[in-house]
Design an enzyme around this catalytic site. Sequence first.
Site, PDB file in Angstrom:
ATOM      1  N   SER A  15       7.151  15.297  10.305  1.00 12.74           N
ATOM      2  CA  SER A  15       8.518  14.765  10.271  1.00 12.74           C
ATOM      3  C   SER A  15       8.576  13.376   9.631  1.00 12.74           C
ATOM      4  CB  SER A  15       9.097  14.725  11.679  1.00 12.74           C
ATOM      5  OG  SER A  15       8.359  13.819  12.474  1.00 12.74           O
ATOM      6  N   VAL A  17       8.453  11.055   5.811  1.00 12.51           N
ATOM      7  CA  VAL A  17       9.325  11.050   4.639  1.00 12.51           C
ATOM      8  C   VAL A  17       9.176  12.319   3.804  1.00 12.51           C
ATOM      9  CG1 VAL A  17       7.657   9.655   3.300  1.00 12.51           C
ATOM     10  CG2 VAL A  17      10.022   9.725   2.585  1.00 12.51           C
ATOM     11  N   ALA A  18       7.945  12.826   3.649  1.00 11.61           N
ATOM     12  CA  ALA A  18       7.754  14.005   2.792  1.00 11.61           C
ATOM     13  C   ALA A  18       8.383  15.238   3.443  1.00 11.61           C
ATOM     14  CB  ALA A  18       6.266  14.227   2.532  1.00 11.61           C
ATOM     15  N   TRP A  50       6.423   3.457  10.414  1.00 13.87           N
ATOM     16  CA  TRP A  50       5.592   2.255  10.498  1.00 13.87           C
ATOM     17  C   TRP A  50       5.458   1.548   9.146  1.00 13.87           C
ATOM     18  CZ3 TRP A  50       1.277   1.685  14.469  1.00 13.87           C
ATOM     19  CH2 TRP A  50       1.589   2.387  15.646  1.00 13.87           C
ATOM     20  N   ALA A  51       5.871   2.221   8.079  1.00 14.29           N
ATOM     21  CA  ALA A  51       5.641   1.641   6.744  1.00 14.29           C
ATOM     22  C   ALA A  51       6.438   0.358   6.592  1.00 14.29           C
ATOM     23  CB  ALA A  51       6.025   2.649   5.664  1.00 14.29           C
ATOM     24  N   GLU A 120       4.426  -6.749  -5.213  1.00 15.27           N
ATOM     25  CA  GLU A 120       3.245  -6.570  -4.354  1.00 15.27           C
ATOM     26  C   GLU A 120       2.011  -6.448  -5.230  1.00 15.27           C
ATOM     27  OE1 GLU A 120       4.048  -3.328  -1.659  1.00 15.27           O
ATOM     28  OE2 GLU A 120       5.574  -4.466  -0.586  1.00 15.27           O
ATOM     29  N   ASP A 213      -4.343  16.353  10.806  1.00 13.86           N
ATOM     30  CA  ASP A 213      -4.189  17.739  11.273  1.00 13.86           C
ATOM     31  C   ASP A 213      -3.985  18.728  10.116  1.00 13.86           C
ATOM     32  OD1 ASP A 213      -4.291  16.570  13.789  1.00 13.86           O
ATOM     33  OD2 ASP A 213      -2.120  16.606  14.075  1.00 13.86           O
ATOM     34  N   HIS A 234      -6.415  -1.447   4.074  1.00 10.28           N
ATOM     35  CA  HIS A 234      -5.402  -2.473   3.784  1.00 10.28           C
ATOM     36  C   HIS A 234      -6.009  -3.839   4.096  1.00 10.28           C
ATOM     37  CE1 HIS A 234      -1.736  -4.775   3.734  1.00 10.28           C
ATOM     38  NE2 HIS A 234      -1.037  -3.721   3.389  1.00 10.28           N
ATOM     39  N   ARG A 274      -5.314  -3.355  -3.829  1.00 15.73           N
ATOM     40  CA  ARG A 274      -5.895  -3.460  -2.481  1.00 15.73           C
ATOM     41  C   ARG A 274      -7.402  -3.257  -2.439  1.00 15.73           C
ATOM     42  NH1 ARG A 274      -1.235  -0.212   0.738  1.00 15.73           N
ATOM     43  NH2 ARG A 274       0.283  -1.853   0.389  1.00 15.73           N
ATOM     44  N   HIS A 333      -6.035   2.569   6.186  1.00 18.43           N
ATOM     45  CA  HIS A 333      -4.576   2.536   6.057  1.00 18.43           C
ATOM     46  C   HIS A 333      -3.992   3.791   5.426  1.00 18.43           C
ATOM     47  CE1 HIS A 333      -0.674   0.668   5.597  1.00 18.43           C
ATOM     48  NE2 HIS A 333      -0.687   0.852   4.297  1.00 18.43           N
ATOM     49  N   GLU A 357       1.212  12.199   2.271  1.00 16.07           N
ATOM     50  CA  GLU A 357      -0.169  11.715   2.390  1.00 16.07           C
ATOM     51  C   GLU A 357      -1.176  12.836   2.596  1.00 16.07           C
ATOM     52  OE1 GLU A 357      -0.617   8.293   4.920  1.00 16.07           O
ATOM     53  OE2 GLU A 357      -2.798   8.310   4.729  1.00 16.07           O
ATOM     54  N   ARG A 368      -4.549   3.767  -4.037  1.00 16.84           N
ATOM     55  CA  ARG A 368      -3.092   3.815  -4.187  1.00 16.84           C
ATOM     56  C   ARG A 368      -2.501   2.431  -4.476  1.00 16.84           C
ATOM     57  NH1 ARG A 368       0.973   2.687  -0.706  1.00 16.84           N
ATOM     58  NH2 ARG A 368      -0.227   2.817   1.223  1.00 16.84           N
TER      59      ARG A 368
HETATM   60  C1  SIN Z   1       2.544  -2.977   3.189  1.00 16.23           C
HETATM   61  O1  SIN Z   1       3.678  -3.361   3.398  1.00 16.23           O
HETATM   62  O2  SIN Z   1       1.640  -3.760   2.872  1.00 16.23           O
HETATM   63  C2  SIN Z   1       2.207  -1.535   3.390  1.00 16.23           C
HETATM   64  C3  SIN Z   1       2.992  -0.668   2.496  1.00 16.23           C
HETATM   65  C4  SIN Z   1       2.088   0.247   1.743  1.00 16.23           C
HETATM   66  O3  SIN Z   1       1.117   0.725   2.324  1.00 16.23           O
HETATM   67  O4  SIN Z   1       2.292   0.443   0.538  1.00 16.23           O
END
Ligand code: SIN
Length: 534
Positions: A15, A17-18, A50-51, A120, A213, A234, A274, A333, A357, A368
Site C-alpha cells: 500500500s 506509492v507504487a 516515511w519518505a 539534493e 516480502d 543513506h 549517496r 535505506h 522498490e 539510486r
Molecule cells: C531523503 O530525504 O534524504 C530521503 C529521500 C530519498 O531517499 O530519496
Amino acid sequence: MTKAPEHFDVIVLGSGVAGLSVAVRLAGSRGGLSVCVVTKGALAESATAWAQGGVAAVLGGDEDSTDLHLADTLAAGAGLCDVDAVRVLVDEGPLCVQELIALGAEFDRESSGRLSLAREGGHSRARVVHAGGAATGHEVERALVEATKTSASAIYEHTFALDLLVHDNTCVGVSVLVDGEVKELRSTATVLATGGAGQVFAVTTNPKEATGDGLAMALRAHVAVADIEFMQFHPTALHHPAMPRPLLSEALRGHGAILRDATGSQFVDELAPRDVVSRAMAAKMAEEHSEHLWLDATGLEEFSRRFPTLASSLHAIGLDPAKDWIPIAPAAHHLAGGVITDLDGATSLSGLFAAGEVACSGVHGANRLASNSLLEGMVFGARVADAILHGETDAKPTGVMVALLDPDHAELRATTVDVAPSTRPSDLHGDGGLDVAALRSTLQRAMTAGAGVVRSEASLHQAMDVIGEIEVTLKAHGTLSAATVELCNLLTVARGLLVAAVARTESRGNHARQEFVEQDPTWRRRQLLIERGA
Ligand code: SIN
C-alpha cells in the site's frame, strides 16, 4: 485450515506509492476491473509515508531539462542503469506529479504560487518537489490512501501475503494468512508492490515492515531478480539507539548543511551521490575509530520553518539544529535491485507484475539518485495499470527484461546465478518454542557487520554462516505465523544479497568491496538471481 478462494481481476500487494498508484489508476479507469489491495498493516502504513526529501521531476525552472535529469540519474547509477527505463522515468514523471496534485496532494510552494524546488545530492539542478519541508512521503501517501478508499473494490488490511500461487507457469494469485488462517486470493493479474528490505540490516531507516516480502515470494516462485547486492546506505541517519534510525533528509545538505569529522573538518562534497558520501564517511569513521560523524546545519536559515518535522524530532532528543551539530552515520535505506521487469512492470512470470522498490526496473542501476524512488513508484505503477488495462500478461524484451529475453544484447549483458532453495512458509511446521525476535536481531546484526557500506569476502562469508545457522533453527522449530514468515523472507533476501555481493569482485555504486576498490569494466553487467527448484 484453508478457506475457499476469492477471485479479483487484480490483486495489488502493498500500500505504498507504487501499489496505490496501480490501484487508483485501475479503479478510476473505465475497465470496470475488480481491484483488491492487500497489505500486512493498516492501509496508510508503508515506507512511502516515511519518505522525506521529495519527488525529483522536471516541472519548472528554465535551466532544467529531462535530459539533465536523465544524465544525473545515469551518473549516480554507476554504469548499470537501463537507459530506456530512465528515459521513461524522467519523461513521464512530471505528468505523474501533476496527476498526484490533481488527486489532492499539496506540495510546498513559493509565495508566488510556483512549486518550491529543492536540490539534493547528485542533482545538477534544483528539481525536487516536496511537502511539509521533509514530510513528502506522508502527503503522497495521504492523497493516495484517500483516493484508494473511495475507489478500490476491496482493501484487506492486516492480511499477510505468504506465497504466490502458480499454476501452469502463470501467477494466479496469492496465499495469505489472516486471523491465523491460510486463505487463497485468486486473480488474473497480481502486482507486487511490497517495497524494500532495509530490515535485513540492524541499522536502517526503514520501518519494521520493510522485510523484503515480495522479493522473497518472487524468489521462491523462481522469478528472476537482479541487482540486490546494491543496498543503498543513506549517509545521514541520526546516530541514536532508536531503531529504525531517524533520517535527516538529504534536503538539508541541499540547503547547505555540512558534514564534519571529529576535528570539525569537512571531508567530502556534500552534494555528491549517496554512494560516494557514504563510502567517504565509512573511510573517515574507520580512520578515526569513531561510530559517527557530524551534520552541521547551524548555518541553515529558518531550519524550523523549512523542516518542522525534523526540527521537532531533534528537539525531542535535546538537540537544537540551530546550535548543535547532529551525530550521524550511514544506514541501510533503499534497495536498488529487485524483481526484474520490462518497461511495463511485467516480470518473468506470466500474470505477475512488480513496481516500486520491490522491482528492478533498471532506473537505479548500482545506486539510486536522491528522490527518484517515489517517482519510480508513480511512473511504473501507472505503466503497470495501463499494461493490465490493455490485457497484457507477459513480459516483452524491453528495459531490464532484455537481459533475460534477449541475452545476446550487447549492452545489457547479465550473468545468471542459481540460488539454492530457501525456507518457505510451507516448511514451517516445527516444534515451536522459537525466539523469532532474537533470531531476527541476530540476522540483522550479522548483515550490518558483514554486508554494510564496505564488504569483504571474509565478512560476507561470516554473515552467510550466521544465516545458515538461523535457517537450520527456523526449519527445526518454526511454526506458521507472520513473524516467522517475515524471518523466512529476511533470510531469503539476505542470502541472495550475499551471494550476489560475494560474486561481484569490484566496487560499484552501493557495493564497495575492501579487496576490489576499483570499478571493473568487465562487471558492467547485472546478476540475475533465480532460485532453483526444491
Ligand atoms: C531523503 O530525504 O534524504 C530521503 C529521500 C530519498 O531517499 O530519496
